[in-house]
Design an enzyme around this catalytic site. Structure first.
Site, mmCIF file in Angstrom:
data_model
loop_
_atom_site.group_PDB
_atom_site.id
_atom_site.type_symbol
_atom_site.label_atom_id
_atom_site.label_comp_id
_atom_site.label_asym_id
_atom_site.label_seq_id
_atom_site.Cartn_x
_atom_site.Cartn_y
_atom_site.Cartn_z
ATOM 1 N N LYS A 213 0.095 2.525 16.731
ATOM 2 C CA LYS A 213 -1.290 2.958 16.851
ATOM 3 C C LYS A 213 -2.147 1.702 16.845
ATOM 4 O O LYS A 213 -2.447 1.141 15.794
ATOM 5 C CB LYS A 213 -1.663 3.873 15.680
ATOM 6 C CG LYS A 213 -2.761 4.913 16.009
ATOM 7 C CD LYS A 213 -4.106 4.316 16.373
ATOM 8 C CE LYS A 213 -4.865 3.855 15.156
ATOM 9 N NZ LYS A 213 -6.243 3.359 15.498
ATOM 10 N N GLU A 289 -0.187 -5.090 4.811
ATOM 11 C CA GLU A 289 -0.771 -6.435 4.864
ATOM 12 C C GLU A 289 -2.262 -6.219 4.987
ATOM 13 O O GLU A 289 -2.750 -5.815 6.037
ATOM 14 C CB GLU A 289 -0.200 -7.228 6.040
ATOM 15 C CG GLU A 289 -0.497 -8.723 5.964
ATOM 16 C CD GLU A 289 -1.779 -9.102 6.681
ATOM 17 O OE1 GLU A 289 -2.809 -9.277 5.970
ATOM 18 O OE2 GLU A 289 -1.752 -9.233 7.903
ATOM 19 N N CYS A 323 -7.680 -12.477 8.661
ATOM 20 C CA CYS A 323 -7.470 -12.051 7.272
ATOM 21 C C CYS A 323 -7.221 -13.239 6.348
ATOM 22 O O CYS A 323 -7.492 -13.168 5.154
ATOM 23 C CB CYS A 323 -6.304 -11.066 7.196
ATOM 24 S SG CYS A 323 -4.743 -11.709 7.836
ATOM 25 N N GLU A 420 -14.599 -9.416 1.807
ATOM 26 C CA GLU A 420 -14.068 -9.939 3.068
ATOM 27 C C GLU A 420 -15.062 -9.623 4.180
ATOM 28 O O GLU A 420 -15.204 -8.473 4.605
ATOM 29 C CB GLU A 420 -12.711 -9.320 3.383
ATOM 30 C CG GLU A 420 -12.080 -9.887 4.642
ATOM 31 C CD GLU A 420 -10.719 -9.286 4.933
ATOM 32 O OE1 GLU A 420 -9.827 -10.030 5.366
ATOM 33 O OE2 GLU A 420 -10.542 -8.065 4.728
#
Length: 522
Positions: A213, A289, A323, A420
């Site tokens: 996906k 992750e 990330c 973040e």
């Protein structure tokens, strides 16, 4: 992947090229024209065929350079996931892929890598018009990483084996490592091809089948990769791609009773939902992750120019949509003022603009939602009292371009130091001692990666062992390879996406015990 070293090219100002189409860019800058590829694949890929969604619905995928829709893509949901899982289940339970020798699987995976390499420029351009990534850098870095990753795990496919165990009494035992079954992969929009390869390669090597996906922002390159997988000879049903949205297609994969494992890369918030859905269904294996807010700790003894270049790339590479971005910069007080001056000077040589232009360093944010989110965090930093050294504004009236933004006088409890942001925003903080640096570096809910810049081996050893993060770079940053394990601590998730450890996510261990000779137990 090893990203290119920091270089700052002299070029036109960002505002003079922002938002223009590629032909005019080429004419004004003397750049050879790149033909934007035709979007060939926009349907779901199930059981080796491109098909419409059951509902017939589509969604527009946009070009972040302009915000315009470039293609209508099939919108898959639960019904489509059911069909894809059924195909993957059949391919696993009765198909030839899990039953091929590891050597033969490896040969097919190698051919897949060759095809990706041959079509690297087209894949890179599809990623650029979907996510704003720099074309030349994507071709040099992302495509290379993807092909290296597939080749690495192709070599591992015939080396998956168990152990012979010593037993007490009149018995012997051995272990088998068997493929887990059907795997669901949910990947984000910032590195589509890299993350497709990082997840598909070990999954293929172990003999599993899968459903991907991709993020709704960047499905085009993944659909193209599915086509290349079939061309390489990967059997029908082994790789399936459902394009659509997380709350529908992603949730259906996570909760599906016939999916044996799910691997997710994305935000911590969505990772929690994936894990909850997996637990509530069939307790499938989960690997995550997730987010990061990585520190880069710079000590007085380091070369200041190297430190500036490293910090700049650690934050602004891929427009900050990374990330492992080192967005928390801790600078020791002895070089703090000089660092601020030199890092701010880099702005004049940094070009923001069309990612098809090789003179450009930073393209647009992936979409309007991310663009607005980054600008909100910039306003938050100013509102909470951080000092804005440079940047902080959108560029142009069309597209999702943001100036490289640097804050100083940042406090540990500010949102820009804790959240973040996933954008071109650098937060710089000062420290005095090693102990303070370690404490500040660990002052986060995340633990994905960290960087240390120092010429003192004792400092490097002490700090690298003290920071709770899955990866530590010393005197470098963002160096990754297929053979290096990649994963996080704390709320950055668990499970490795690289290295031989990545194979373990897609394997189950079976113990077999037999008598050495006729046993009184029988």
């Amino acid at each position: 992947m090893e990203f290119p070293s920091s270089t700052f090219l002299k070029s036109s100002s960002p505002s003079s090229i922002n938002g223009q189409i590629i032909d005019s860019l080429c004419e004004s800058n003397g750049v050879s024209k790149l033909k934007i590829p035709e979007v060939k694949f926009t349907k779901l890929f199930i059981n080796g065929q491109f098909v419409d969604s059951v509902s017939g619905k589509t969604f527009g995928t946009r070009d972040p350079r302009t915000g315009d829709v470039v293609a209508e893509v099939a919108e898959g949901d639960k019904e489509d996931v059911d069909i894809a899982v059924k195909a993957a289940r059949e391919a696993f339970d009765h198909g030839k892929w899990p039953r091929m020798s590891g050597f033969d699987r490896g040969r097919v995976i190698l051919k897949f890598a060759d095809l990706i390499e041959q079509h690297g420029e087209e894949i890179a351009m599809l990623e650029s018009i979907n996510s704003g990534k720099l074309v030349h850098l994507t071709k040099e870095s992302d495509i290379q990483f993807a092909t290296n990753c597939l080749r690495y795990f192709a070599g591992a496919a015939d080396k998956i084996h168990g152990e012979t165990l010593k037993c007490t009494g009149e018995f012997q035992a051995y272990t088998l490592k068997e493929p887990v079954g059907v795997v669901g992969h949910i990947i984000p929009w910032n590195f589509p091809t890299v993350l497709f390869a990082a997840k598909a390669a070990p999954t293929l090597a172990t003999g599993c089948t899968m459903i991907f996906k991709p993020a709704e922002q960047s499905p085009l390159s993944i659909l193209y990769l599915a086509y290349l997988a079939k061309e390489a000879g990967i059997p029908d049903g082994v790789i399936n791609v459902i394009t659509g949205y997380g709350p529908t297609a992603g949730a259906a994969i996570s909760s599906h009773m016939d999916v044996d494992a799910v691997s997710f890369t994305g935000s911590t918030e969505v990772g929690k939902l994936v894990m909850g859905a997996a637990a509530a269904s069939n307790l499938k294996t989960v690997s995550l992750e997730l987010g990061g807010k990585c520190p880069l700790v710079i000590f007085n003894d380091v070369d200041i120019n190297m430190a500036v270049q490293t910090a700049w790339q650690a934050v602004f590479f891929n427009k900050g949509e990374v990330c492992i971005a080192g967005s928390r910069i801790y600078v020791q007080e002895g070089i703090y003022d000089e660092f601020l001056k030199k890092v701010t000077d880099n702005v004049k040589d940094w070009v923001v603009g069309d990612p098809f232009d090789p003179q450009v360093h930073q393209g647009p944010q992936v979409d309007k939602e991310q663009f607005d989110k980054v600008l909100r965090y910039i306003e938050s930093g100013k509102r909470e009292g951080a000092t804005l050294l440079t940047g902080g504004k959108a560029i142009g009236e069309k597209g999702y371009y943001i100036e490289p933004t640097i804050f100083t006088d940042v406090k540990e409890d500010m949102l820009i130091a804790q959240d973040e942001i996933f954008g071109p925003v650098m937060s710089i903080m000062k420290f005095k001692t090693i102990e303070e640096a370690i404490e500040k570096a660990n002052n986060t809910k995340y633990g994905l990666a960290a960087g240390i810049l120092t010429n003192d081996l004792n400092t490097a050893n002490r700090v690298s062992r003290s920071i709770r993060a899955g990866g530590i770079w010393v005197n470098c940053y963002m160096i990754t390879e297929s053979g290096i394990p990649f994963g996080g601590y704390k709320m950055s998730g668990f499970g490795m996406d690289s290295g031989l450890q990545a194979l373990e996510k897609y394997l189950k261990v079976k113990s077999v015990i037999t008598p050495i000779y006729n046993s009184p137990w029988l």
